[in-house]
Design an enzyme around this catalytic site. Structure first.
Site, mmCIF file in Angstrom:
data_model
loop_
_atom_site.group_PDB
_atom_site.id
_atom_site.type_symbol
_atom_site.label_atom_id
_atom_site.label_comp_id
_atom_site.label_asym_id
_atom_site.label_seq_id
_atom_site.Cartn_x
_atom_site.Cartn_y
_atom_site.Cartn_z
ATOM 1 C CG HIS A 18 -1.918 1.057 1.302
ATOM 2 N ND1 HIS A 18 -3.079 0.970 2.048
ATOM 3 C CD2 HIS A 18 -1.957 2.281 0.722
ATOM 4 C CE1 HIS A 18 -3.771 2.081 1.933
ATOM 5 N NE2 HIS A 18 -3.103 2.912 1.134
ATOM 6 C CG HIS A 20 -1.305 6.138 -2.497
ATOM 7 N ND1 HIS A 20 -2.464 5.946 -3.217
ATOM 8 C CD2 HIS A 20 -1.570 5.679 -1.249
ATOM 9 C CE1 HIS A 20 -3.393 5.416 -2.439
ATOM 10 N NE2 HIS A 20 -2.873 5.239 -1.240
ATOM 11 C CG HIS A 198 -7.661 3.376 -0.167
ATOM 12 N ND1 HIS A 198 -6.998 2.783 -1.202
ATOM 13 C CD2 HIS A 198 -6.751 4.165 0.465
ATOM 14 C CE1 HIS A 198 -5.727 3.202 -1.204
ATOM 15 N NE2 HIS A 198 -5.560 4.039 -0.194
ATOM 16 C CD GLU A 201 -7.510 6.480 4.953
ATOM 17 O OE1 GLU A 201 -8.078 6.477 3.842
ATOM 18 O OE2 GLU A 201 -6.425 7.063 5.168
ATOM 19 C CG ASP A 280 -0.070 8.906 0.578
ATOM 20 O OD1 ASP A 280 0.004 8.858 -0.663
ATOM 21 O OD2 ASP A 280 -1.077 8.542 1.216
HETATM 22 N N1 HPA Z 1 -6.711 7.296 1.510
HETATM 23 C C1 HPA Z 1 -7.392 7.587 0.404
HETATM 24 N N2 HPA Z 1 -6.808 8.038 -0.694
HETATM 25 C C2 HPA Z 1 -5.491 8.195 -0.698
HETATM 26 C C3 HPA Z 1 -4.740 7.913 0.418
HETATM 27 C C4 HPA Z 1 -5.373 7.427 1.572
HETATM 28 O O1 HPA Z 1 -4.781 7.134 2.631
HETATM 29 N N3 HPA Z 1 -3.452 8.190 0.082
HETATM 30 C C5 HPA Z 1 -3.449 8.606 -1.188
HETATM 31 N N4 HPA Z 1 -4.685 8.612 -1.674
HETATM 32 ZN ZN ZN Z 2 -3.728 4.779 0.596
#
Ligand code: HPA
Ligand code: ZN
Length: 338
Positions: A18, A20, A198, A201, A280
Site C-alpha cells: 500500500h 501511492h 480503500h 479508513e 504516502d
Molecule cells: N486514503 C485515500 N486516498 C489516498 C490515500 C489514503 O490514505 N493516500 C493517497 N490517496
Molecule cells: Zn492509501
C-alpha cells in the site's frame, strides 16, 4: 522474549502493498520540479510546505497531495520519482512493492497516461535489475470523481494489458460508498485483473462489506474500522482477506491519536491477515522501516508478531507463486538468524 532491535527491524525483508507513488514526492523534490516545469504552487518554500502537512483528516491531506502532484509533468519526472522511492525502499529492505498511482490526477491536467506509465516502468525495470526489487503497478480510480470517469480511465488503462497487476479505489471516503464503482470493478475482474479498494479508513465498516460484496476485491486497503463489526471481523479472518494497514498514515490523518492507540495488535490477535505499509511516506513521516519501528515500539511487538506481519504480506501479495516462495524463504532466514 526480548524486544527486536532497531537493526533487526530495519534488516527484516519486507513486502510493501500500500504505497501511492505520488505520496513519495518529498517536499524538496516537489518544489524543485515545480520550478523546473514552470508550475506555481501555493507554497514558496519547504518550510511553508511542511507547515501545510499538519493534517486534520483525510481530505485536508488530499487537498495538499493533489496540488503537489501538479509538479509532475514529464516522463523523467515520473521516472525520478519512482527511482527515488525504489532506492529508499531497498534501503529499508523492501524486496517486493505493489505500487498505486492515480491516472486521473495526471490525465485531468493534460498529462497522457503513456507519460506516467513510461516513467514509472523505466524506474521499476531498473529497480528489478539493479536492486533486486520486484514490483507491480496498480492504477486507482479517484472516488471523489464520477463512476463514468472511472470507466473512461479503465478503458484508457486497459491498453497496457498485464503491465498492471490490478486496479484500486482511493481518495475521499466519506459519503462515497464503494458500490458507486460496481461497474468498473466488474469489468476489471471480468478482464482478469486483481482488485483492491480503500475502505474503513475513515468510512464505516459497511464500506468494507460493500467492497467485498459489491466490488469483490481481493484485499482491503486500511480496513482498520472493521473492529467495530465483530461479524465482519470473523468473516475477514475466515476468508483470509488481507488488510493493508498504514500505521503512521493513520496517526497523521487522525484515525488514531497516537501509535500506542493503533489497533494493529488487536487486528493480529483477531487472526486477520494484517500487513504494515507506508501509504504516502513523504507526507506521513516515514517509509517502511519507520512504520515497522513505530509499531514495534508503540505496540510492543515481539519477533513473532513481526514474522506474522511479514508472512501476511507475502501471502497477500499478487506476486507469482515462485516469487512468493522466495520472499517467504528470505523472511524465514532473517528470523532464524536471531
Ligand atoms: N486514503 C485515500 N486516498 C489516498 C490515500 C489514503 O490514505 N493516500 C493517497 N490517496
Ligand atoms: Zn492509501
Amino acid at each position: 522474549m526480548p524486544s527486536p532491535s532497531d537493526e533487526f527491524v530495519r534488516a527484516m525483508p519486507k513486502v510493501e502493498l500500500h504505497l501511492h507513488i505520488e505520496g513519495t514526492l518529498e517536499p524538496e523534490v516537489m518544489l524543485t520540479l515545480a520550478a523546473r516545469n514552470g508550475i506555481t504552487l501555493p507554497w514558496p518554500d519547504v518550510a511553508s510546505l511542511r507547515r501545510a502537512y499538519a493534517f486534520a483528516d483525510l481530505q485536508s491531506f488530499l487537498d495538499v497531495y493533489y496540488c503537489g502532484a501538479g509538479a509532475l509533468q514529464t516522463v523523467d519526472d515520473f521516472r525520478d520519482l519512482a527511482w527515488a522511492y525504489c532506492q529508499r525502499a531497498a534501503a529499508d529492505n523492501v524486496r517486493h512493492a505493489e505500487i498505486f498511482f492515480d491516472p486521473q490526477t495526471h490525465t485531468d491536467r493534460g498529462i497522457a497516461l503513456e507519460v506516467v506509465v513510461e516513467g514509472l516502468t523505466a524506474a521499476l525495470d531498473d529497480a528489478q535489475a539493479q536492486l533486486g526489487l520486484s514490483s507491480a503497478l496498480i492504477p486507482c480510480f479517484l472516488r471523489h470523481l464520477s463512476p463514468e470517469a472511472a470507466l473512461a480511465t479503465y478503458e484508457d488503462c486497459r491498453r497496457f494489458g498485464d503491465r498492471f497487476a490490478g486496479f484500486g479505489l482511493d481518495s475521499s471516503e466519506r459519503d462515497r460508498p464503494p458500490r458507486l464503482f460496481a461497474e468498473v470493478f466488474a469489468r476489471a475482474r471480468a478482464d482478469g485483473y486483481r482488485t483492491v479498494a480503500h475502505a474503513g479508513e475513515e468510512g464505516p465498516p459497511a464500506y468494507i462489506l460493500e467492497a467485498l460484496d459489491v466490488l469483490h476485491v481481493d484485499r482491503i486497503d486500511h480496513g482498520v474500522r472493521c473492529l467495530e463489526d465483530p461479524m465482519l471481523v470473523e468473516r475477514l479472518a475466515a476468508q483470509r482477506i488481507p488488510l493493508t494497514v498504514c500505521p503512521l498514515s493513520n496517526v497523521r490523518l487522525r484515525v488514531f491519536d497516537t501509535i500506542a492507540d493503533h489497533n494493529l495488535a488487536e487486528l493480529l490477535r483477531a487472526g486477520l491477515v494484517a500487513t504494515v505499509n507506508s501509504d504516502d511516506p513523504a507526507y506521513f513521516g516515514g517509509y517502511m522501516s519507520a512504520n515497522f519501528l513505530a509499531v514495534t515500539r508503540g505496540l510492543d511487538l515481539d519477533a513473532s508478531g513481526l514474522l506474522t506481519l511479514g508472512t501476511n504480506a507475502v501471502e497477500a501479495s499478487f506476486a507469482q507463486p515462485l516469487r512468493k516462495a522466495e520472499l517467504q524463504a528470505q523472511l524465514e532466514i532473517h528470523f532464524a538468524e536471531t
